[in-house]
Every structure is written in C-alpha cells, then in structure tokens.
Design a protein around this motif. Structure first.
Motif, PDB file in Angstrom:
ATOM      1  N   LYS A 135     -13.801 -29.900 -19.116  1.00  0.00           N
ATOM      2  CA  LYS A 135     -14.474 -30.864 -20.646  1.00  0.00           C
ATOM      3  C   LYS A 135     -13.942 -31.059 -21.162  1.00  0.00           C
ATOM      4  CE  LYS A 135     -15.914 -26.296 -21.349  1.00  0.00           C
ATOM      5  NZ  LYS A 135     -15.030 -25.833 -19.871  1.00  0.00           N
ATOM      6  N   THR A 136     -12.578 -31.022 -20.814  1.00  0.00           N
ATOM      7  CA  THR A 136     -11.275 -31.136 -22.128  1.00  0.00           C
ATOM      8  C   THR A 136     -10.691 -32.302 -21.220  1.00  0.00           C
ATOM      9  OG1 THR A 136     -10.526 -28.600 -21.940  1.00  0.00           O
ATOM     10  CG2 THR A 136      -8.064 -30.599 -22.608  1.00  0.00           C
ATOM     11  N   THR A 166     -18.957 -24.854 -17.661  1.00  0.00           N
ATOM     12  CA  THR A 166     -19.090 -23.883 -17.413  1.00  0.00           C
ATOM     13  C   THR A 166     -16.921 -24.030 -17.180  1.00  0.00           C
ATOM     14  OG1 THR A 166     -18.862 -23.766 -15.140  1.00  0.00           O
ATOM     15  CG2 THR A 166     -20.604 -22.976 -16.381  1.00  0.00           C
ATOM     16  N   GLY A 204      -8.494 -22.401 -22.355  1.00  0.00           N
ATOM     17  CA  GLY A 204      -8.498 -23.906 -22.206  1.00  0.00           C
ATOM     18  C   GLY A 204      -6.924 -24.911 -20.882  1.00  0.00           C
ATOM     19  N   ILE A 229      -7.453 -40.127 -13.869  1.00  0.00           N
ATOM     20  CA  ILE A 229      -8.214 -40.547 -14.263  1.00  0.00           C
ATOM     21  C   ILE A 229      -9.574 -40.722 -13.291  1.00  0.00           C
ATOM     22  CG2 ILE A 229      -9.554 -37.738 -14.303  1.00  0.00           C
ATOM     23  CD1 ILE A 229      -7.290 -36.085 -14.594  1.00  0.00           C
ATOM     24  N   VAL A 230     -10.114 -40.233 -12.675  1.00  0.00           N
ATOM     25  CA  VAL A 230     -11.120 -41.278 -12.570  1.00  0.00           C
ATOM     26  C   VAL A 230     -13.096 -39.917 -12.654  1.00  0.00           C
ATOM     27  CG1 VAL A 230     -13.183 -42.155 -10.624  1.00  0.00           C
ATOM     28  CG2 VAL A 230     -10.463 -42.722 -10.816  1.00  0.00           C
ATOM     29  N   PRO A 231     -13.404 -40.433 -13.856  1.00  0.00           N
ATOM     30  CA  PRO A 231     -14.728 -39.044 -14.124  1.00  0.00           C
ATOM     31  C   PRO A 231     -15.286 -38.949 -12.337  1.00  0.00           C
ATOM     32  CG  PRO A 231     -14.488 -41.191 -15.786  1.00  0.00           C
ATOM     33  CD  PRO A 231     -13.712 -41.657 -14.296  1.00  0.00           C
ATOM     34  N   GLY A 277     -13.522 -25.252 -15.969  1.00  0.00           N
ATOM     35  CA  GLY A 277     -12.819 -26.601 -14.735  1.00  0.00           C
ATOM     36  C   GLY A 277     -13.684 -27.102 -14.753  1.00  0.00           C
ATOM     37  N   THR A 278     -14.809 -27.445 -15.285  1.00  0.00           N
ATOM     38  CA  THR A 278     -15.883 -28.824 -14.728  1.00  0.00           C
ATOM     39  C   THR A 278     -15.220 -29.769 -15.719  1.00  0.00           C
ATOM     40  OG1 THR A 278     -16.981 -28.070 -16.770  1.00  0.00           O
ATOM     41  CG2 THR A 278     -17.917 -27.365 -14.824  1.00  0.00           C
ATOM     42  N   MET A 313      -6.582 -27.183 -18.260  1.00  0.00           N
ATOM     43  CA  MET A 313      -6.621 -29.081 -18.339  1.00  0.00           C
ATOM     44  C   MET A 313      -4.782 -27.873 -17.149  1.00  0.00           C
ATOM     45  SD  MET A 313      -8.020 -31.289 -18.963  1.00  0.00           S
ATOM     46  CE  MET A 313      -6.840 -32.399 -17.823  1.00  0.00           C
ATOM     47  N   ARG A 318      -1.531 -37.024 -12.314  1.00  0.00           N
ATOM     48  CA  ARG A 318      -2.629 -37.287 -12.818  1.00  0.00           C
ATOM     49  C   ARG A 318      -2.606 -37.543 -14.060  1.00  0.00           C
ATOM     50  NH1 ARG A 318      -4.575 -31.233 -11.278  1.00  0.00           N
ATOM     51  NH2 ARG A 318      -5.848 -32.047 -11.594  1.00  0.00           N
ATOM     52  N   TYR A 354     -14.552 -27.788 -10.722  1.00  0.00           N
ATOM     53  CA  TYR A 354     -12.802 -28.864 -10.455  1.00  0.00           C
ATOM     54  C   TYR A 354     -11.401 -28.257 -10.271  1.00  0.00           C
ATOM     55  CZ  TYR A 354     -16.039 -32.273 -10.616  1.00  0.00           C
ATOM     56  OH  TYR A 354     -17.763 -33.165 -10.171  1.00  0.00           O
ATOM     57  N   ARG A 355     -11.689 -26.750 -10.801  1.00  0.00           N
ATOM     58  CA  ARG A 355     -10.369 -26.324 -11.269  1.00  0.00           C
ATOM     59  C   ARG A 355      -9.989 -24.603 -10.108  1.00  0.00           C
ATOM     60  NH1 ARG A 355     -10.123 -23.897 -16.104  1.00  0.00           N
ATOM     61  NH2 ARG A 355      -9.700 -25.575 -17.217  1.00  0.00           N
ATOM     62  N   GLU A 410     -13.151 -26.960 -27.215  1.00  0.00           N
ATOM     63  CA  GLU A 410     -13.157 -25.989 -27.044  1.00  0.00           C
ATOM     64  C   GLU A 410     -14.230 -25.480 -28.208  1.00  0.00           C
ATOM     65  OE1 GLU A 410     -12.451 -23.794 -25.360  1.00  0.00           O
ATOM     66  OE2 GLU A 410     -10.854 -24.141 -23.888  1.00  0.00           O
ATOM     67  N   ARG A 427      -8.257 -19.042 -15.397  1.00  0.00           N
ATOM     68  CA  ARG A 427      -7.215 -20.160 -15.495  1.00  0.00           C
ATOM     69  C   ARG A 427      -6.612 -20.153 -13.562  1.00  0.00           C
ATOM     70  NH1 ARG A 427      -9.303 -22.430 -18.931  1.00  0.00           N
ATOM     71  NH2 ARG A 427     -10.309 -21.058 -18.298  1.00  0.00           N
ATOM     72  N   GLU A 453      -4.379 -24.078 -17.060  1.00  0.00           N
ATOM     73  CA  GLU A 453      -4.884 -23.402 -16.532  1.00  0.00           C
ATOM     74  C   GLU A 453      -3.227 -23.498 -15.540  1.00  0.00           C
ATOM     75  OE1 GLU A 453      -7.157 -27.023 -14.477  1.00  0.00           O
ATOM     76  OE2 GLU A 453      -5.647 -27.601 -14.074  1.00  0.00           O
TER      77      GLU A 453
END
Ligand code: ATP
Ligand code: MG
Length: 476
Positions: A42-43, A37, A402, A14-16, A39-40, A1, A9, A288-289, A232, A446, A404
């Motif tokens: 998850k958090t 994986t 977790g 945030i829109v899924p 940056g997808t 995150m 942001r 997305y990261r 995590e 990260r 970034e």
C-alpha cells in the motif's frame, strides 16, 4: 516499507507487481480506495501513485499532498520521494491541519492545540463536574480513557450537535450507551470545551479537522493541491478525510490506502460517508514482506474472534511463498530474563540486520533497551533523514506502524499486560481485546524474516497458539 536499506530498491526501480498497477495508474480524474493487508504494498503504491499524479505527463497532473500517519513514516516517505520532486509534499495530517489554519490566521503561535496529557486532565475534570450534578452512578467511574475516546469519536465523526450524537449509530463501539448516558457524555463534552476555551486553546488533535473543514468551506483562495494521497488511511478520521477532500482543487482527487486490521486509533471509523466519490474499492492480498512462517501467525491472528468483530472492509490475508525460519515463542522465568534474552538476540543480529525491539508502551521499550548503546529510537521528528543502515531500532507498536525490520523482537507479551488492564477498565474486555489485538497484529507484521516473542508467566490470549505456528523455547 523497508527500513533495511538497499539503495537499489529505491522506488524508481520498483516495478508494480500483481494488480498494483490498477491502483497506481487508476484514472487520475477519480477518487480511489485501495484496501490491502499488511505488506501488500500500500505504501509503495501510495508513493508511486503520488509520483504518477505529480508527473507532467499525467493528463490531470498537479501538486500532490502525500499524507501519512506519523513522523517516522514521513521521514521514511521523504526518503522514498527524494526532495527533487517539488510537486509532492509529504506530511502528517496534523502538520497539514496546523499549516492550513495558520494560513487563514486561525492558528495561535503557541498553545493552539491541547496536547494529549493535558487533554486527559481536562476531560477528567469535566467528568467530575458533570458527575457532581448526577445521583451516584458507576458510569462516571469509568476510566477517563473511555470519555477521552468518546469525545474523540464525536469529533472524528464531525458531530457537533447533541441530537446528531443521539441519532448516530456508534459503529464498532462495543460499550453500548443509552440515551441518558449519551446525554451525560454530551455534558462532559460541553464542560471540556468550555474549560479549554477558558484557557484560550482553540483545538485538540481530533476537533482540529472540523476547524480545517470549516475554514475551507469559507475559503475562496485557489487550492494548493490538485491531489491528496493518503497512506494508513484507516487511522484518519472521517472528518479529516472530508477536510482533505475539501482541500483539493476542483477536478482533483483523493487516493486512499488502508488496512482495517491495522486500525489502532478511532475504532469503527470508516472511509465510507466521507464524501469520497468511490466507484470501486481495490483489494490487495498478496504479501510481499513477510515470510510464509510469519504470515501464518498473522493470518491466524486475523482469524481470531476479537479481530473479526467488525468484518466490514477487512481483507483476508493470503500466505506468501517465500519461506524462512519459524517464529520463536520464548518463555522466560521473569521480566529480567526477557530483557536479557531480547538484548542478546538484538546484539547478535544488529550488526548485519535491521532489528526492531517493539513493545506496547514507551516505559516497556525503555526497559527493554536499558544499558544498550547505539540503539535508535523510532519516534523522532520528521526532519532527520531516514537512516537505512543495519542496527537496532526500538519503539512502541504504534511508532513502528508502516515500517519493517528484518528481525522483530517483542518482549512482555504476557496475559497480565495484553490486553492492558487499564484498557479493559476503560472499554470492557471485548473492545480491549480488539484494540490490543490490532496493535499486536501491527507489530507481528513488521517482521520480514525473523520474529521472536517473549513472555514470563502466562502468554497473552491475543496471540494464536495453533500447532505449527511457533517454535517453543524456554530460557531461565
Ligand atoms: N512492486 C513491488 N516490487 C518490489 N517490492 C515490493 C513491491 N511492492 C511492495 N514491495 C515490498 O513489499 C514490502 C511491503 O510493502 P509496503 O510497505 O508498501 O506494504 P504495505 O501494504 O504498506 O504494508 P503495511 O500495511 O505494513 O504498511 C516492502 O518491502 C516493499 O518494498
Ligand atoms: Mg504501509
């Protein structure tokens, strides 16, 4: 995150993306496992799912416990789930466990949990005691970490009798243990527990989960939480997950988000056989990261043999489309030159970007930032609000999990230190490569925009060296 803060942001806006809604708005009546994986999202999904489950408009709403890995992430998640929502509580598993045991009168006011440093001494003493009863064998000369880790694994699995230990397959553990060695380990465990009991300390950070589970089994009080959401999750033990499952109200659920490439505690632990009622495992691959260039390094890492040794539940990363600069691999003439280079880049970038200086150990991190002012340490208590302003953070790979950063700087990636020699002594070459490889993977992923790795001597074999992955530089 995001560590970098753009208040716009906030998660509220945030829109899924992609298939994220499938996990966020998955049936509120069923457990879910979502593996993705780095940056997808998850958090992001974990927080949005917690909000969904806590929202009065949800058919099965109720109080939610959002469990994460360490205090830095707790701070970060609290920043994302503003305190206004009293129906969501964000805690580490350790905090939850202590609080629960306290609520049933089973947590001493102090000295309830044996801390890691003391635990290592106690286990070393137990090994010596048991060794004295055996004919000389090199087995007992293994680094104490091996025994610490094996006892932790036994506790993490919820194994409480020797036959169960003999019968259980040690998935993911590369140093094989025959029956007589397992019997010896069990004697070490018995000696360790006896010594701890003599000191009046009831738990350590691993077997506390069994105490929570046992407490809940006999606890007829109404449960506090309707749902538990775990971020995590790959680093939470099966016994801890079982205890969380036992902690939810009847009709409540567990939502598990994790990435087994980033499993840096408890090798070989799995969400399977934890009592979750899973009908489907959702997989996420869209990153997305990271920029495409950084993701390329991460993807090459995830393909290396030491990272694919236990393929179960590993999700293959996909390359994102956002481009950027190529990661830099900088050869320095010595340790001091590495520090100078890292500090130069950090000072250059820290005014406008969030910079993370990340290393394997705390002494390395301290050395990397020595003499620098206004640098922020990552390991911190969970009560300080998250500070999302640009600047320089520093910490271990573990502590950066977790999170970034716009810019990640990784000094000291030399062959001599990675895999770490003590880790090799304790677990053997293969296992050490997997462990340190996963740590490096966490660190590399990260970086949002820029990544610089430095080394002196020879570069570690745990980083991929494929053509076109790195911009190679040299500083004297
Ligand atoms: N739906 C979304 N809209 C906008 N940004 C998103 C979305 N989902 C994820 N992101 C962004 O992508 C980045 C990675 O998200 P996140 O930290 O949730 O990933 P993760 O899977 O938890 O990563 P890690 O495995 O490293 O913990 C963050 O900057 C986050 O804000
Ligand atoms: Mg995350």
């Amino acid at each position: 995150m995001v560590v970098a803060g753009d208040p716009a942001r906030a998660l509220g806006t945030i829109v899924p993306r992609g298939r994220q809604s499938d996990a966020i708005y998955f049936s509120p009546d069923r457990d879910i496992v979502a593996l993705g994986t780095a940056g997808t999202g998850k958090t992001t999904m974990a927080v949005l799912r917690a909000r969904f489950l806590a929202d009065p408009s949800c058919s099965n709403h109720g109080p939610v416990l959002l469990v994460t890995y360490n205090n830095a992430l707790v701070r970060y998640l609290r920043h994302l789930v503003p305190g206004a929502n009293r129906n969501i509580r964000v805690e580490t598993y350790g905090k939850f466990a202590r609080g629960y045991l306290n609520s049933i009168g089973k947590m001493p006011a102090w000295n309830g949990i044996l801390q890691t440093g003391h635990l290592r001494c106690k286990v070393a003493e137990a090994v010596s005691k048991v060794q004295a009863t055996y004919k000389p064998t090199p087995f007992f000369d293994l680094d104490t970490r091996f025994f610490v880790d094996e006892l932790a694994w036994i506790a993490d699995m919820g194994i409480t009798d020797p036959q169960q230990y003999l019968d259980t397959e040690r998935v993911g553990r590369k140093r094989g243990l025959n029956e007589s060695r397992r019997k010896a380990v069990w004697k070490v465990r018995t000696a360790y527990l006896k010594a701890r009991e003599a000191d009046g300390i009831p738990y350590d950070w691993n077997d506390i989960a069994t105490a929570v589970l046992n407490g809940l089994k006999n606890d007829t009080r109404p449960r506090k939480y309707r749902h538990v959401v775990v971020d995590e999750g790959q680093d939470l033990s099966p016994e801890a997950i079982r205890s969380l499952k036992a902690a939810v109200q009847p009709g409540g659920t567990i939502s598990f988000f994790g990435d087994y490439h980033q499993q840096i505690y408890g090798q070989g632990l799995s969400f399977r056989s934890c009592g979750l009622e899973i009908t489907a495992v959702e997989l996420f691959q869209d990153n997305y990261r990271n920029t495409a260039q950084i993701a390329r390094v991460a993807i090459a890492m995830s393909d290396m043999p030491h990272m694919t040794a236990d393929p179960e539940d590993l999700v293959e990363p996909k390359e994102p489309s956002a481009g950027g600069t190529m990661p830099a691999l900088v050869k320095c003439k010595n340790y001091g030159a590495e520090i100078a280079e890292i500090q130069r880049i950090a000072l250059d970038q820290g005014g406008a970007s969030v910079v993370g200086i990340l290393t394997r150990t705390w002494p390395d991190t301290d050395a990397a930032v020595r003499g620098m002012r206004n640098v922020r340490k990552l390991r911190d208590d969970g009560n300080t609000p998250w500070d999302p302003a640009p600047g320089i953070y520093y910490g271990t790979y573990h502590s950066a999990k977790g999170l970034e950063f716009d810019v990640v700087l990784m000094p000291f990636c030399t062959e001599d230190d990675m895999p770490n020699k003590q880790v090799v002594d304790a677990y053997g070459e293969d296992d050490a490569a997997t462990r340190d490889g996963k740590l490096l993977y966490v660190a590399v992923t990260r970086a949002k925009a820029e990544l610089t790795v430095t080394y002196s001597g020879t570069i570690t074999s745990l980083l991929p060296m494929g053509i076109g992955l790195w911009q190679l530089e040299e500083v004297s």
